[in-house]
Design a protein around this motif. Structure first.
Motif, short mmCIF file in Angstrom:
data_model
loop_
_atom_site.label_atom_id
_atom_site.label_comp_id
_atom_site.label_asym_id
_atom_site.label_seq_id
_atom_site.Cartn_x
_atom_site.Cartn_y
_atom_site.Cartn_z
N GLY A 28 13.99 21.74 22.80
CA GLY A 28 15.12 22.54 22.36
C GLY A 28 15.10 22.79 20.87
N PHE A 29 15.52 24.00 20.50
CA PHE A 29 15.66 24.38 19.10
C PHE A 29 17.12 24.73 18.85
N VAL A 30 17.66 24.22 17.75
CA VAL A 30 19.09 24.33 17.46
C VAL A 30 19.35 25.47 16.49
N PHE A 31 20.27 26.34 16.87
CA PHE A 31 20.69 27.44 16.01
C PHE A 31 22.18 27.27 15.71
N SER A 40 15.63 28.15 11.49
CA SER A 40 15.71 29.61 11.45
C SER A 40 14.96 30.18 12.64
N LEU A 41 15.21 31.43 12.94
CA LEU A 41 14.50 32.08 14.03
C LEU A 41 13.00 32.11 13.77
N THR A 61 22.86 27.09 21.19
CA THR A 61 23.76 27.87 20.36
C THR A 61 25.19 27.34 20.51
N VAL A 62 26.02 27.66 19.54
CA VAL A 62 27.42 27.21 19.55
C VAL A 62 28.31 28.42 19.29
N ASP A 67 25.15 39.55 18.92
CA ASP A 67 24.08 39.90 17.99
C ASP A 67 23.16 38.72 17.74
N ASP A 68 23.75 37.55 17.56
CA ASP A 68 22.93 36.35 17.34
C ASP A 68 22.08 36.05 18.56
N LEU A 69 22.68 36.13 19.73
CA LEU A 69 21.93 35.85 20.95
C LEU A 69 20.83 36.88 21.18
#
Length: 225
Positions: A28-31, A40-41, A61-62, A67-69
């Motif tokens: 998992g990568f946390v944004f 960062s992306l 994601t939280v 747009d972020d997704l």
């Protein structure tokens, strides 16, 4: 029993390699900028290159915007979107429909009543993650990765209608016991394999995978006896 293991919050090539070599099923990568595990992306896309085809790629994601997704889906191409905020069933359904990526909803638990939303989410998600709910004294705590556990007995006989992962306070020393208590089909770890907040320890990653697999084998043996 076949156990899925997810290592979350990875930030370096060395720890990604350790997770893959130890046999992690998902990484998992946390944004989430407030998290010490935030990437960062661009960083996540580079870290994910050796993962693709070897393990599932999860984007945490939280309460992310569309747009972020959209940017995460376009750049990272995750196998699973983990919604770890205050998303509603309606929001989970919208994310799943718009982006065409399986969704995992985190549900934070401190008592049995905290499982009440599960039924409403089940038709709109592909998987649940059961995490510990911070106590009121830690109201400013992060949505996850706080190193807290909950009473695993609360989910021991639960059928949420979707596959689920057990999270919250797991580490190499207790994961086998957690599996024995819950018979969970999957486990997730973040702070439990760190030497400091956001700093993953390759040795602890390997130990967690080893103990989780041993715990699953022991649970399977007990079930067959």
């Amino acid at each position: 029993m076949s156990l899925l293991v997810k290592i979350c919050g990875l930030k370096t090539p060395e720890t990604v390699a350790a997770a893959l070599e130890a046999g992690a099923d998902m990484v998992g990568f946390v944004f989430f900028p407030r998290s010490p595990r935030n990437v960062s992306l661009t960083e996540a896309a580079l870290l994910a290159e050796p993962v693709r085809g070897r393990a599932g790629i999860v984007a945490l994601t939280v309460d992310a915007t569309d747009d972020d997704l959209a940017a995460i889906v376009d750049v990272l191409r995750p196998d699973l979107l983990q919604l770890h905020g205050a998303e509603t069933p309606k929001r989970a359904a919208a994310v799943r429909a718009r982006f065409g990526v399986p969704v995992m909803k985190a549900v934070r638990i401190a008592e049995a009543a905290d499982l009440a939303p599960v039924a409403a989410f089940a038709p709109h998600v592909d998987r649940f993650l059961f995490d510990a709910k911070p106590p009121p004294a830690l109201a400013g705590a992060l949505p996850g990765g706080n190193g807290l556990a909950f009473d695993w007995r609360l989910v021991r006989d639960l059928d949420p209608g979707r596959p689920y992962m057990l999270s919250g306070g797991l580490d190499p020393a207790n994961v086998a016991r957690a599996i024995a208590v819950t018979r969970t089909p999957a486990v997730d770890v973040s702070s439990g394999v760190e030497s400091a907040p956001g700093v993953k320890d390759p040795d602890r990653i390997r130990a967690f995978l080893r103990e989780a697999r041993a715990g699953a084998a022991g649970a399977a043996g007990e079930a067959a006896a």
